[in-house]
Design a protein around this motif. Sequence first.
Motif, short mmCIF file in Angstrom:
data_model
loop_
_atom_site.label_atom_id
_atom_site.label_comp_id
_atom_site.label_asym_id
_atom_site.label_seq_id
_atom_site.Cartn_x
_atom_site.Cartn_y
_atom_site.Cartn_z
N GLN B 146 0.84 -1.20 0.00
CA GLN B 146 0.00 0.00 0.00
C GLN B 146 0.88 1.26 0.00
N ALA B 147 1.92 1.25 0.83
CA ALA B 147 2.82 2.41 0.91
C ALA B 147 3.51 2.65 -0.43
N LEU B 148 3.94 1.56 -1.08
CA LEU B 148 4.64 1.70 -2.35
C LEU B 148 3.70 2.16 -3.46
N GLU B 149 2.47 1.58 -3.48
CA GLU B 149 1.52 1.89 -4.55
C GLU B 149 0.88 3.26 -4.37
N MET B 150 0.50 3.57 -3.12
CA MET B 150 -0.28 4.78 -2.89
C MET B 150 0.55 5.86 -2.22
N GLY B 151 1.07 5.54 -1.03
CA GLY B 151 1.73 6.56 -0.23
C GLY B 151 2.93 7.17 -0.92
N THR B 156 10.23 7.45 -7.81
CA THR B 156 10.97 6.34 -8.41
C THR B 156 11.56 5.54 -7.26
N ILE B 157 11.27 4.24 -7.24
CA ILE B 157 11.80 3.40 -6.17
C ILE B 157 13.15 2.86 -6.65
N ASN B 158 14.24 3.29 -6.01
CA ASN B 158 15.58 2.90 -6.47
C ASN B 158 16.05 1.58 -5.90
N GLY B 159 15.47 1.18 -4.77
CA GLY B 159 15.88 -0.08 -4.17
C GLY B 159 15.23 -0.22 -2.82
N VAL B 279 17.90 -2.46 12.53
CA VAL B 279 18.23 -3.35 13.65
C VAL B 279 17.04 -3.35 14.62
N VAL B 280 16.05 -4.19 14.28
CA VAL B 280 14.86 -4.32 15.12
C VAL B 280 15.00 -5.58 15.96
N ARG B 281 14.18 -5.67 17.02
CA ARG B 281 14.33 -6.77 17.96
C ARG B 281 13.31 -7.87 17.73
N ASP B 282 13.67 -9.03 18.27
CA ASP B 282 12.75 -10.18 18.32
C ASP B 282 12.15 -10.51 16.94
N THR B 283 10.82 -10.68 16.87
CA THR B 283 10.25 -11.16 15.60
C THR B 283 9.82 -10.03 14.67
N LEU B 284 10.21 -8.80 14.98
CA LEU B 284 9.78 -7.69 14.12
C LEU B 284 10.38 -7.77 12.72
N ASN B 285 9.68 -7.18 11.78
CA ASN B 285 10.18 -6.99 10.42
C ASN B 285 10.43 -5.49 10.23
N ALA B 286 11.29 -5.15 9.27
CA ALA B 286 11.55 -3.74 8.98
C ALA B 286 12.02 -3.63 7.53
N VAL B 287 11.56 -2.60 6.83
CA VAL B 287 11.96 -2.41 5.44
C VAL B 287 12.29 -0.95 5.19
N THR B 288 13.43 -0.70 4.55
CA THR B 288 13.76 0.65 4.12
C THR B 288 13.63 0.71 2.60
N VAL B 289 12.82 1.67 2.13
CA VAL B 289 12.62 1.86 0.71
C VAL B 289 13.39 3.11 0.31
N GLU B 290 14.18 3.01 -0.77
CA GLU B 290 14.93 4.18 -1.23
C GLU B 290 14.24 4.79 -2.43
N THR B 291 13.86 6.05 -2.28
CA THR B 291 13.10 6.71 -3.34
C THR B 291 13.79 8.00 -3.77
N VAL B 297 12.55 5.73 3.32
CA VAL B 297 11.37 5.57 4.18
C VAL B 297 11.47 4.19 4.81
N THR B 298 11.42 4.13 6.14
CA THR B 298 11.53 2.83 6.82
C THR B 298 10.23 2.50 7.53
N LEU B 299 9.74 1.29 7.30
CA LEU B 299 8.53 0.81 7.95
C LEU B 299 8.91 -0.35 8.88
N ILE B 300 8.38 -0.34 10.09
CA ILE B 300 8.70 -1.40 11.06
C ILE B 300 7.39 -1.95 11.61
#
Lengths: 164, 328
Positions: B146-151, B156-159, B279-291, B297-300
Amino acid sequence: MKLEMKDKPGQLIAALKPISDVGGNIMAIIHQRDPAAAPGDTVDVQIMLEIPETKLESLVGTLKTQGVNVVRIGEERLLIRRSVILIGHIMHTDLTDTVDRIDSSGLAEVAELGMVMPAINEPSSAKITLKSASLGEMGRAIDLLRNVATEKDLLVIEPLEGYP
Amino acid sequence: MRIAMLGFGSVGRGIAEAVSTKDLGLTITALADSRSAVIDADGIDIRDVLQRKRETGLCGDPAITADDVIGSGVYDVLVEVTPTNADSGEPALGYITRALASGKHVVTSNKGPIALRYDALMQQAASSNVQLRYEATVCGAIPLIQALEMGLAGNTINGLHGVFNGTCNYILTRMTDEGLSYSQALLEARELGYAEADPTYDVKGIDAAIKLVILANSIWGLNVSLKDVDITGIDSLTTDALALAEELDCTIRLIGEIIPEKRVLKVSPRILSKDHPLVVRDTLNAVTVETDMAGEVTLIGRGAGSRETASAIISDILFIRDCYVERT
């Protein structure tokens, strides 16, 4: 290199433009302006740059004609550092050879090596810090280390770009 | 709006619970598990079904099948939450294909079909004039697609790079914090239900790689498959290696990385500064999008779990309702 120039508008750009004109790469500029300086005083500026050796003389000449005095030209320094971690049979796959292959490549030097060896036959872990003159050479040195590691069945853990 | 649901495991039950306890304006009119199904155009009583499932192990009548549910026509959106098969994508792939062919919107949490057949499924959805949404396939509750498509529309998403597997992240967190060995940390993850009995998919980096394939194909249209991903897992990591990283004020995380320009498509353990946002803890996920415009933009958030995955599924359902069903 350390430069001395008149403290007036446009002087810094006059010093930097010749560097890019000869294809040099400016890596850092340290410009400390003395707040008490009176108009017409000189300021010191240190510039860290990469430039083909053959162009150095003509650059110094051009700077002089711009009224910029070259106080000192420093030697080449290995500024880029990267640490990677290796896991596997690091000693038994000839650690000296691994280090030599990096050092003899001319791309980077092994600056530090820390190693933890658990029980015999257990894989050991090592931290290797490389020093290199440029990001490009560092990248190629890490490519080389990766190839050596594949050959010796070692796992290389690389930093995520820019770290550490 | 009416939904039909295939799959009644922990994710399916999470969705059913949210639909029955929250005022979302959704009605479940058909439901199938692996061995039975129930169809009621007026809406299924979720409490009845949950009780029957607990007592008999079946959600409905063994004579009714998932295909009957797909063909029933008593729904607007098919929710496909059956277990993932990363090799063939079946039976989910067939379910999704048939629902799209009959002109129904589909929402899925199933990585198999999306990783294997993204282009074909999207073309089919477009030609049937319906939506196929898959937010729950990547990073659980994090609204990444949703963040990539809309937000981030127009950027341009570089990586991108991120922590895509909560099991591995938990193991690495425990090895760092307590100095546990890899096998001790894995055992603990299993006891807490964070790792499967066969943890291969997670610890060898395959699960993270499948998510990269989905992102590579959906964001950049790279048309890649699992074999194109350079994969190194965490199963040969040592506690010593983590201690050596600590000396650099760093730690190690399993990072998935896509840089289309440099042809990088890679899952590998990497050294990161301890204060790095990934560097998130335990079972968390995290993604950094380079635009290009928004920068990094980092989502955790939580990458797995029944309620968390239900969150992503329901968000897709409501998106379809608000943007497509109620407008037509």
